[in-house]
Design a protein around this motif. Structure first.
Motif, PDB file in Angstrom:
ATOM      1  N   GLN A  39       0.852  -1.186   0.000  1.00 15.51           N
ATOM      2  CA  GLN A  39       0.000   0.000   0.000  1.00 15.51           C
ATOM      3  C   GLN A  39       0.883   1.229   0.000  1.00 15.51           C
ATOM      4  O   GLN A  39       1.620   1.486   0.969  1.00 15.51           O
ATOM      5  N   ALA A  40       0.819   1.960  -1.088  1.00 13.82           N
ATOM      6  CA  ALA A  40       1.522   3.228  -1.181  1.00 13.82           C
ATOM      7  C   ALA A  40       0.671   4.322  -0.554  1.00 13.82           C
ATOM      8  O   ALA A  40      -0.548   4.200  -0.459  1.00 13.82           O
ATOM      9  N   GLN A  41       1.329   5.369  -0.132  1.00 14.41           N
ATOM     10  CA  GLN A  41       0.616   6.459   0.532  1.00 14.41           C
ATOM     11  C   GLN A  41      -0.466   7.025  -0.374  1.00 14.41           C
ATOM     12  O   GLN A  41      -0.212   7.367  -1.537  1.00 14.41           O
ATOM     13  N   GLY A  42      -1.676   7.084   0.141  1.00 13.57           N
ATOM     14  CA  GLY A  42      -2.780   7.644  -0.619  1.00 13.57           C
ATOM     15  C   GLY A  42      -3.410   6.702  -1.618  1.00 13.57           C
ATOM     16  O   GLY A  42      -4.297   7.118  -2.379  1.00 13.57           O
ATOM     17  N   LYS A  43      -2.959   5.453  -1.640  1.00  9.16           N
ATOM     18  CA  LYS A  43      -3.490   4.488  -2.606  1.00  9.16           C
ATOM     19  C   LYS A  43      -4.073   3.286  -1.891  1.00  9.16           C
ATOM     20  O   LYS A  43      -3.831   3.053  -0.709  1.00  9.16           O
ATOM     21  N   GLN A  44      -4.842   2.502  -2.632  1.00  4.73           N
ATOM     22  CA  GLN A  44      -5.433   1.293  -2.076  1.00  4.73           C
ATOM     23  C   GLN A  44      -4.390   0.183  -1.984  1.00  4.73           C
ATOM     24  O   GLN A  44      -3.396   0.179  -2.707  1.00  4.73           O
ATOM     25  N   ARG A  45      -4.662  -0.746  -1.089  1.00  2.00           N
ATOM     26  CA  ARG A  45      -3.770  -1.897  -0.963  1.00  2.00           C
ATOM     27  C   ARG A  45      -3.819  -2.707  -2.256  1.00  2.00           C
ATOM     28  O   ARG A  45      -4.890  -2.955  -2.808  1.00  2.00           O
ATOM     29  N   GLU A  46      -2.652  -3.147  -2.708  1.00  2.00           N
ATOM     30  CA  GLU A  46      -2.508  -3.788  -4.020  1.00  2.00           C
ATOM     31  C   GLU A  46      -1.914  -5.178  -3.863  1.00  2.00           C
ATOM     32  O   GLU A  46      -0.926  -5.358  -3.151  1.00  2.00           O
ATOM     33  N   PHE A  47      -2.491  -6.145  -4.549  1.00  2.00           N
ATOM     34  CA  PHE A  47      -1.933  -7.499  -4.577  1.00  2.00           C
ATOM     35  C   PHE A  47      -0.632  -7.496  -5.371  1.00  2.00           C
ATOM     36  O   PHE A  47      -0.558  -6.969  -6.472  1.00  2.00           O
ATOM     37  N   ILE A  48       0.399  -8.141  -4.787  1.00  2.00           N
ATOM     38  CA  ILE A  48       1.701  -8.208  -5.436  1.00  2.00           C
ATOM     39  C   ILE A  48       2.007  -9.613  -5.934  1.00  2.00           C
ATOM     40  O   ILE A  48       2.346  -9.819  -7.085  1.00  2.00           O
ATOM     41  N   ALA A  49       1.904 -10.578  -5.040  1.00  2.00           N
ATOM     42  CA  ALA A  49       2.273 -11.944  -5.406  1.00  2.00           C
ATOM     43  C   ALA A  49       1.635 -12.922  -4.434  1.00  2.00           C
ATOM     44  O   ALA A  49       1.419 -12.590  -3.268  1.00  2.00           O
ATOM     45  N   GLY A  50       1.347 -14.113  -4.925  1.00  2.00           N
ATOM     46  CA  GLY A  50       0.765 -15.144  -4.081  1.00  2.00           C
ATOM     47  C   GLY A  50       1.330 -16.504  -4.425  1.00  2.00           C
ATOM     48  O   GLY A  50       1.805 -16.728  -5.552  1.00  2.00           O
ATOM     49  N   ILE A  51       1.272 -17.413  -3.450  1.00  2.00           N
ATOM     50  CA  ILE A  51       1.757 -18.771  -3.656  1.00  2.00           C
ATOM     51  C   ILE A  51       0.879 -19.731  -2.863  1.00  2.00           C
ATOM     52  O   ILE A  51       0.435 -19.419  -1.765  1.00  2.00           O
ATOM     53  N   ILE A  52       0.588 -20.887  -3.477  1.00  2.00           N
ATOM     54  CA  ILE A  52      -0.234 -21.892  -2.807  1.00  2.00           C
ATOM     55  C   ILE A  52       0.632 -23.118  -2.498  1.00  2.00           C
ATOM     56  O   ILE A  52       1.772 -23.197  -2.988  1.00  2.00           O
ATOM     57  N   PRO A  53       0.119 -24.056  -1.709  1.00  2.00           N
ATOM     58  CA  PRO A  53       0.962 -25.164  -1.239  1.00  2.00           C
ATOM     59  C   PRO A  53       1.665 -25.968  -2.333  1.00  2.00           C
ATOM     60  O   PRO A  53       2.752 -26.502  -2.088  1.00  2.00           O
ATOM     61  N   ASN A  54       1.069 -26.080  -3.506  1.00  2.00           N
ATOM     62  CA  ASN A  54       1.735 -26.869  -4.549  1.00  2.00           C
ATOM     63  C   ASN A  54       2.827 -26.090  -5.278  1.00  2.00           C
ATOM     64  O   ASN A  54       3.432 -26.593  -6.223  1.00  2.00           O
ATOM     65  N   GLY A  55       3.042 -24.845  -4.847  1.00  2.00           N
ATOM     66  CA  GLY A  55       4.101 -24.038  -5.431  1.00  2.00           C
ATOM     67  C   GLY A  55       3.675 -23.114  -6.548  1.00  2.00           C
ATOM     68  O   GLY A  55       4.477 -22.320  -7.047  1.00  2.00           O
ATOM     69  N   THR A  56       2.443 -23.208  -6.952  1.00  2.00           N
ATOM     70  CA  THR A  56       1.943 -22.323  -8.003  1.00  2.00           C
ATOM     71  C   THR A  56       1.969 -20.878  -7.528  1.00  2.00           C
ATOM     72  O   THR A  56       1.558 -20.584  -6.403  1.00  2.00           O
ATOM     73  N   THR A  57       2.443 -20.005  -8.376  1.00  2.00           N
ATOM     74  CA  THR A  57       2.554 -18.596  -8.015  1.00  2.00           C
ATOM     75  C   THR A  57       1.736 -17.723  -8.960  1.00  2.00           C
ATOM     76  O   THR A  57       1.391 -18.118 -10.075  1.00  2.00           O
ATOM     77  N   ARG A  58       1.449 -16.552  -8.472  1.00  2.00           N
ATOM     78  CA  ARG A  58       0.716 -15.551  -9.274  1.00  2.00           C
ATOM     79  C   ARG A  58       1.253 -14.189  -8.909  1.00  2.00           C
ATOM     80  O   ARG A  58       1.604 -13.944  -7.744  1.00  2.00           O
ATOM     81  N   TYR A  59       1.299 -13.297  -9.905  1.00  2.00           N
ATOM     82  CA  TYR A  59       1.881 -11.978  -9.695  1.00  2.00           C
ATOM     83  C   TYR A  59       0.979 -10.879 -10.219  1.00  2.00           C
ATOM     84  O   TYR A  59       0.236 -11.062 -11.196  1.00  2.00           O
ATOM     85  N   GLY A  60       1.095  -9.728  -9.579  1.00  2.00           N
ATOM     86  CA  GLY A  60       0.425  -8.549 -10.101  1.00  2.00           C
ATOM     87  C   GLY A  60       1.176  -8.029 -11.320  1.00  2.00           C
ATOM     88  O   GLY A  60       2.387  -8.228 -11.453  1.00  2.00           O
ATOM     89  N   ASP A  61       0.469  -7.348 -12.182  1.00  2.00           N
ATOM     90  CA  ASP A  61       1.062  -6.878 -13.429  1.00  2.00           C
ATOM     91  C   ASP A  61       2.237  -5.931 -13.191  1.00  2.00           C
ATOM     92  O   ASP A  61       3.199  -5.921 -13.965  1.00  2.00           O
ATOM     93  N   SER A  62       2.162  -5.153 -12.132  1.00  2.00           N
ATOM     94  CA  SER A  62       3.176  -4.131 -11.908  1.00  2.00           C
ATOM     95  C   SER A  62       4.528  -4.704 -11.476  1.00  2.00           C
ATOM     96  O   SER A  62       5.547  -4.003 -11.550  1.00  2.00           O
ATOM     97  N   VAL A  63       4.558  -5.957 -11.048  1.00  2.00           N
ATOM     98  CA  VAL A  63       5.807  -6.519 -10.529  1.00  2.00           C
ATOM     99  C   VAL A  63       6.247  -7.778 -11.266  1.00  2.00           C
ATOM    100  O   VAL A  63       7.351  -8.283 -11.026  1.00  2.00           O
ATOM    101  N   ARG A  64       5.410  -8.275 -12.144  1.00  5.66           N
ATOM    102  CA  ARG A  64       5.737  -9.538 -12.829  1.00  5.66           C
ATOM    103  C   ARG A  64       7.059  -9.394 -13.577  1.00  5.66           C
ATOM    104  O   ARG A  64       7.288  -8.424 -14.292  1.00  5.66           O
ATOM    105  N   GLY A  65       7.942 -10.370 -13.381  1.00 10.14           N
ATOM    106  CA  GLY A  65       9.243 -10.343 -14.018  1.00 10.14           C
ATOM    107  C   GLY A  65      10.321  -9.684 -13.179  1.00 10.14           C
ATOM    108  O   GLY A  65      11.508  -9.833 -13.477  1.00 10.14           O
TER     109      GLY A  65
END
Length: 114
Positions: A39-65
């Protein structure tokens, strides 16, 4: 009550790297997912990255790569942040989804300078 504690934040120059860590204060069974938000100042909380038990990951567009999420057998979750940009300045939070609900950390500040 189990709490999450983030660490690794700080001040870094643009183009640099940081590694965030998040650990639980106690044992948590049946974790469904782990994630990082920011969460940046003055902005809404933003999803960055997630991981589940099998190791699958997901990323937000702003940080992918640039950012990589990982976990270890001790149920700690990490966020490797490379090529940091000024826009990455924010408070970073980890979140565990447990069988009884979401658990959030208190956040760690990341400041990227030019």
């Amino acid at each position: 009550q189990v709490q999450l504690v983030e660490s690794g934040g700080g001040l870094v120059q643009a183009g640099g790297s940081l590694r965030l860590s998040c650990a639980a204060s106690g044992r948590i069974s049946g974790i469904k997912s782990m994630a990082w938000y920011r969460q940046a100042q003055g902005k809404q909380r933003e999803f960055i990255a997630g991981i589940i038990p099998n190791g699958t990951t997901r990323y937000g567009d702003s940080v992918r790569g640039r950012f990589t999420i990982s976990r270890d057998l001790a149920n700690r979750v990490f966020l490797q942040m490379n090529s940091l940009q000024l826009e990455d300045t924010a408070v970073y939070y980890c979140k565990f989804v447990s069988p009884w609900g979401d658990i959030w950390g208190q956040g760690t500040q990341v400041n990227v300078s030019s």
